[in-house]
Motif scaffolding. Structure first.
Motif, short mmCIF file in Angstrom:
data_model
loop_
_atom_site.label_atom_id
_atom_site.label_comp_id
_atom_site.label_asym_id
_atom_site.label_seq_id
_atom_site.Cartn_x
_atom_site.Cartn_y
_atom_site.Cartn_z
N ALA A 113 100.88 53.53 29.25
CA ALA A 113 100.07 52.39 29.67
C ALA A 113 98.86 52.96 30.38
O ALA A 113 99.00 53.72 31.34
N ARG A 114 97.67 52.62 29.90
CA ARG A 114 96.44 53.14 30.50
C ARG A 114 95.76 52.01 31.26
O ARG A 114 95.52 50.92 30.74
N PHE A 115 95.41 52.29 32.52
CA PHE A 115 94.78 51.28 33.38
C PHE A 115 93.28 51.26 33.09
O PHE A 115 92.58 52.25 33.34
N VAL A 116 92.81 50.14 32.58
CA VAL A 116 91.41 50.02 32.17
C VAL A 116 90.53 49.63 33.35
O VAL A 116 89.44 50.18 33.53
N VAL A 117 90.98 48.68 34.15
CA VAL A 117 90.18 48.23 35.29
C VAL A 117 91.12 47.65 36.35
O VAL A 117 92.18 47.09 36.01
N THR A 118 90.75 47.82 37.60
CA THR A 118 91.50 47.28 38.73
C THR A 118 90.59 46.40 39.57
O THR A 118 89.42 46.73 39.77
N VAL A 119 91.13 45.29 40.05
CA VAL A 119 90.44 44.48 41.06
C VAL A 119 91.35 44.47 42.28
O VAL A 119 92.46 43.95 42.23
N GLU A 120 90.89 45.10 43.36
CA GLU A 120 91.70 45.20 44.57
C GLU A 120 91.61 43.92 45.41
O GLU A 120 90.58 43.26 45.43
#
Length: 241
Positions: A113-120
């Motif tokens: 699973a590759r994390f494309v974008v995060t919103v904290e």
């Protein structure tokens, strides 16, 4: 001929040289890394720790460091990443504002699973940015939902053979429920809940998850979280049409 830029950032140069050493020369200890770069052991250790955090390096049981997943040939993915990011970000920001937990957009890339974008989120105690990192798909919440959506005859290609039967049962349950949980499987003190993003006319290749400190996870809130995730995932899918 390439000349060193006048604006060179020494710490960036050190990190890139160290990543190249790991990729081309194999495992290194902290002292060896410090010697190669001609820096102190403490500086080498900090550089290696950052490379591990961003998946450019991994630490073995003997405390030596080797090249991480980012330095290996990338697994193929059928997900249109830039279009996904554009469609997802506004909805992810709204989800984070509503739930006050960190949200991640994840794609399936081979067995990972590759994390494309995060919103904290804004909470002081929160899960930080995971953008660019990879995790085994059968452990990550978003990865599990994507594996569960695959045709059953393709699952064997994506699961570790020594735990195949148990994982098939778990993914069957994920398929029925429509969501998956990662309860400290990839990181102590972190719990995540994920759902697949309905892919227009195809098997889903992207998922949406929220991640939180395990102390804030509550089974009583699970229906609320899953409902919000599912609504957000559907809105993202609608914008991809």
């Amino acid at each position: 001929m390439k000349n060193k830029p006048h604006y060179a950032v020494e710490s960036v140069d050190h990190a890139l040289r160290l990543a190249t050493l790991l990729q081309q020369e194999g495992p290194l200890g902290v002292s060896e890394a410090a010697e190669h770069l001609r820096v102190s052991r403490s500086t080498a250790h900090r550089l290696l720790a950052m490379l591990v955090y961003r998946d450019f390096a991994e630490q073995d049981a003997d405390r030596r460091y080797r090249a991480g997943p980012v330095l290996s040939p990338a697994d193929a993915t059928t997900a249109p990443v830039s279009a996904l990011r554009r469609a997802a970000l506004p909805h992810m920001r709204a989800l984070v504002a509503d739930l006050q937990e960190t949200a991640n957009l994840v794609i399936l890339a081979g067995n990972h699973a590759r994390f494309v974008v995060t919103v904290e989120c804004d909470q002081v105690l929160r899960v930080g940015d995971r953008s660019g990192r990879t995790l085994p798909a059968h452990l990550a919440s978003g990865g599990k939902t994507l594996l569960a959506a695959l045709p059953r005859d393709q699952l064997a290609e994506h699961l570790p053979p020594d735990d195949m039967a148990r994982l098939r049962r778990e993914l069957s349950l994920v398929r029925k429920r429509g969501f998956a949980i990662n309860d400290q499987l990839t990181e102590t003190g972190l719990t995540a809940v994920g759902v697949a993003i309905p892919w227009p006319a195809a098997t889903p290749t992207a998922a949406l998850s929220i991640a939180m400190p395990s102390v804030r996870f509550s089974r009583d809130l699970l229906p609320t979280w899953v409902s919000a995730l599912s609504e957000t995932a559907a809105a993202i899918a609608a914008d991809l049409l």
